[in-house]
Design a protein around this motif. Structure first.
Motif, mmCIF file in Angstrom:
data_model
loop_
_atom_site.group_PDB
_atom_site.id
_atom_site.type_symbol
_atom_site.label_atom_id
_atom_site.label_comp_id
_atom_site.label_asym_id
_atom_site.label_seq_id
_atom_site.Cartn_x
_atom_site.Cartn_y
_atom_site.Cartn_z
ATOM 1 N N ALA A 55 6.624 -11.262 2.941
ATOM 2 C CA ALA A 55 6.843 -12.331 3.916
ATOM 3 C C ALA A 55 7.519 -11.797 5.183
ATOM 4 O O ALA A 55 7.251 -12.283 6.286
ATOM 5 N N ALA A 56 8.350 -10.773 5.025
ATOM 6 C CA ALA A 56 9.048 -10.175 6.164
ATOM 7 C C ALA A 56 8.173 -9.182 6.923
ATOM 8 O O ALA A 56 8.565 -8.680 7.970
ATOM 9 N N GLY A 57 6.983 -8.884 6.391
ATOM 10 C CA GLY A 57 6.070 -7.964 7.061
ATOM 11 C C GLY A 57 6.392 -6.495 6.845
ATOM 12 O O GLY A 57 5.861 -5.636 7.542
ATOM 13 N N LEU A 58 7.240 -6.197 5.854
ATOM 14 C CA LEU A 58 7.608 -4.802 5.594
ATOM 15 C C LEU A 58 6.615 -4.104 4.672
ATOM 16 O O LEU A 58 6.524 -2.871 4.670
ATOM 17 N N ILE A 59 5.918 -4.878 3.856
ATOM 18 C CA ILE A 59 4.867 -4.344 2.998
ATOM 19 C C ILE A 59 3.668 -5.281 3.074
ATOM 20 O O ILE A 59 3.765 -6.392 3.604
ATOM 21 N N ARG A 60 2.565 -4.846 2.525
ATOM 22 C CA ARG A 60 1.341 -5.647 2.538
ATOM 23 C C ARG A 60 0.845 -5.841 1.115
ATOM 24 O O ARG A 60 0.842 -4.905 0.314
ATOM 25 N N ARG A 61 0.437 -7.052 0.816
ATOM 26 C CA ARG A 61 -0.137 -7.382 -0.489
ATOM 27 C C ARG A 61 -1.650 -7.424 -0.359
ATOM 28 O O ARG A 61 -2.193 -8.042 0.549
ATOM 29 N N LEU A 62 -2.316 -6.745 -1.283
ATOM 30 C CA LEU A 62 -3.779 -6.760 -1.338
ATOM 31 C C LEU A 62 -4.182 -7.521 -2.591
ATOM 32 O O LEU A 62 -3.593 -7.333 -3.647
ATOM 33 N N ASP A 63 -5.203 -8.334 -2.467
ATOM 34 C CA ASP A 63 -5.687 -9.108 -3.605
ATOM 35 C C ASP A 63 -7.172 -8.854 -3.828
ATOM 36 O O ASP A 63 -8.003 -9.727 -3.560
ATOM 37 N N PRO A 64 -7.529 -7.656 -4.329
ATOM 38 C CA PRO A 64 -8.949 -7.409 -4.600
ATOM 39 C C PRO A 64 -9.440 -8.395 -5.661
ATOM 40 O O PRO A 64 -8.787 -8.556 -6.691
ATOM 41 N N PRO A 65 -10.545 -9.081 -5.418
ATOM 42 C CA PRO A 65 -11.064 -10.031 -6.412
ATOM 43 C C PRO A 65 -11.237 -9.372 -7.773
ATOM 44 O O PRO A 65 -11.739 -8.259 -7.878
ATOM 45 N N GLY A 66 -10.771 -10.061 -8.806
ATOM 46 C CA GLY A 66 -10.915 -9.555 -10.167
ATOM 47 C C GLY A 66 -9.897 -8.509 -10.554
ATOM 48 O O GLY A 66 -9.984 -7.937 -11.630
ATOM 49 N N SER A 67 -8.921 -8.251 -9.687
ATOM 50 C CA SER A 67 -7.904 -7.240 -9.963
ATOM 51 C C SER A 67 -6.522 -7.827 -9.696
ATOM 52 O O SER A 67 -6.388 -8.758 -8.905
ATOM 53 N N PRO A 68 -5.497 -7.260 -10.341
ATOM 54 C CA PRO A 68 -4.143 -7.727 -10.025
ATOM 55 C C PRO A 68 -3.767 -7.345 -8.597
ATOM 56 O O PRO A 68 -4.351 -6.430 -8.009
ATOM 57 N N ALA A 69 -2.792 -8.047 -8.055
ATOM 58 C CA ALA A 69 -2.321 -7.758 -6.701
ATOM 59 C C ALA A 69 -1.800 -6.326 -6.625
ATOM 60 O O ALA A 69 -1.222 -5.800 -7.570
ATOM 61 N N LEU A 70 -2.023 -5.704 -5.470
ATOM 62 C CA LEU A 70 -1.537 -4.358 -5.184
ATOM 63 C C LEU A 70 -0.691 -4.428 -3.930
ATOM 64 O O LEU A 70 -0.888 -5.296 -3.081
ATOM 65 N N TYR A 71 0.237 -3.488 -3.794
ATOM 66 C CA TYR A 71 1.133 -3.479 -2.647
ATOM 67 C C TYR A 71 1.106 -2.115 -1.975
ATOM 68 O O TYR A 71 0.985 -1.093 -2.634
ATOM 69 N N GLU A 72 1.235 -2.138 -0.651
ATOM 70 C CA GLU A 72 1.254 -0.891 0.106
ATOM 71 C C GLU A 72 2.251 -0.990 1.249
ATOM 72 O O GLU A 72 2.596 -2.080 1.709
ATOM 73 N N GLY A 73 2.676 0.170 1.706
ATOM 74 C CA GLY A 73 3.641 0.230 2.788
ATOM 75 C C GLY A 73 3.024 0.334 4.166
ATOM 76 O O GLY A 73 3.727 0.240 5.170
ATOM 77 N N ARG A 74 1.733 0.513 4.258
ATOM 78 C CA ARG A 74 1.068 0.625 5.563
ATOM 79 C C ARG A 74 0.835 -0.783 6.106
ATOM 80 O O ARG A 74 0.007 -1.526 5.594
ATOM 81 N N VAL A 75 1.570 -1.129 7.141
ATOM 82 C CA VAL A 75 1.486 -2.469 7.724
ATOM 83 C C VAL A 75 1.305 -2.379 9.235
ATOM 84 O O VAL A 75 1.573 -1.357 9.846
ATOM 85 N N GLY A 76 0.844 -3.469 9.805
ATOM 86 C CA GLY A 76 0.816 -3.595 11.249
ATOM 87 C C GLY A 76 -0.373 -2.995 11.960
ATOM 88 O O GLY A 76 -0.473 -3.079 13.174
#
Length: 145
Positions: free
Chosen positions: A67-88
């Motif tokens: 929510a603060a924009g420090l990380i990004r959540r990815l939601d590939p269909p059919g897969s659990p959520a993934l998180y990454e540090g590449r934002v912006g």
């Protein structure tokens, strides 16, 4: 700021309006040190850095950091959520249909938001989320033998 001019993790958290805790520092650093990690992998990494942390606290921390924009959540269909540090930078992703490997890929063409909708229907588009699906090199090779 550090001597190199880069803010510390704690300074980034404060700058985003978040309270600085050992768990949040460890969460942010674990996501940035990892590569498209799921919550369970992140929890394991955080436990290795700070000791016990509940899965619920991990999810709450990931939500706050997203929510603060420090990380990004990815939601590939059919897969659990993934998180990454590449934002912006509005980059996109490649996902392997076989093993689930995920890789970053820069925008396809042009300036952000990278793709212009054929009909934006009056929306003020400011981001495009694209996931390319296929087989990674290892799965592609394994399937052809």
């Amino acid at each position: 700021m550090t001597a190199s001019g880069n803010p510390t993790t704690a300074e980034e958290l404060r700058g985003a309006g978040l309270r600085v805790t050992a768990a949040r520092v460890a969460l942010l650093e674990a996501v940035r040190d990892g590569d498209h990690l799921g919550a369970e992998s992140i929890a394991s990494e955080v436990r290795g850095r700070v000791g016990h942390i509940s899965v619920q606290a991990v999810y709450e921390g990931l939500h706050a950091l997203t929510a603060a924009g420090l990380i990004r959540r990815l939601d590939p269909p059919g897969s659990p959520a993934l998180y990454e540090g590449r934002v912006g930078d509005n980059h996109h992703h490649l996902v392997c249909r076989s093993c689930g490997a995920v890789a970053d890929v820069d925008c396809a063409v042009g300036h952000a938001p990278c793709l212009t909708a054929s009909d934006d229907r009056g929306f003020a588009v400011d981001e495009a989320e694209v996931i390319y699906w296929g087989l990674c090199p290892a799965c592609s090779t394994a399937g052809s033998t």
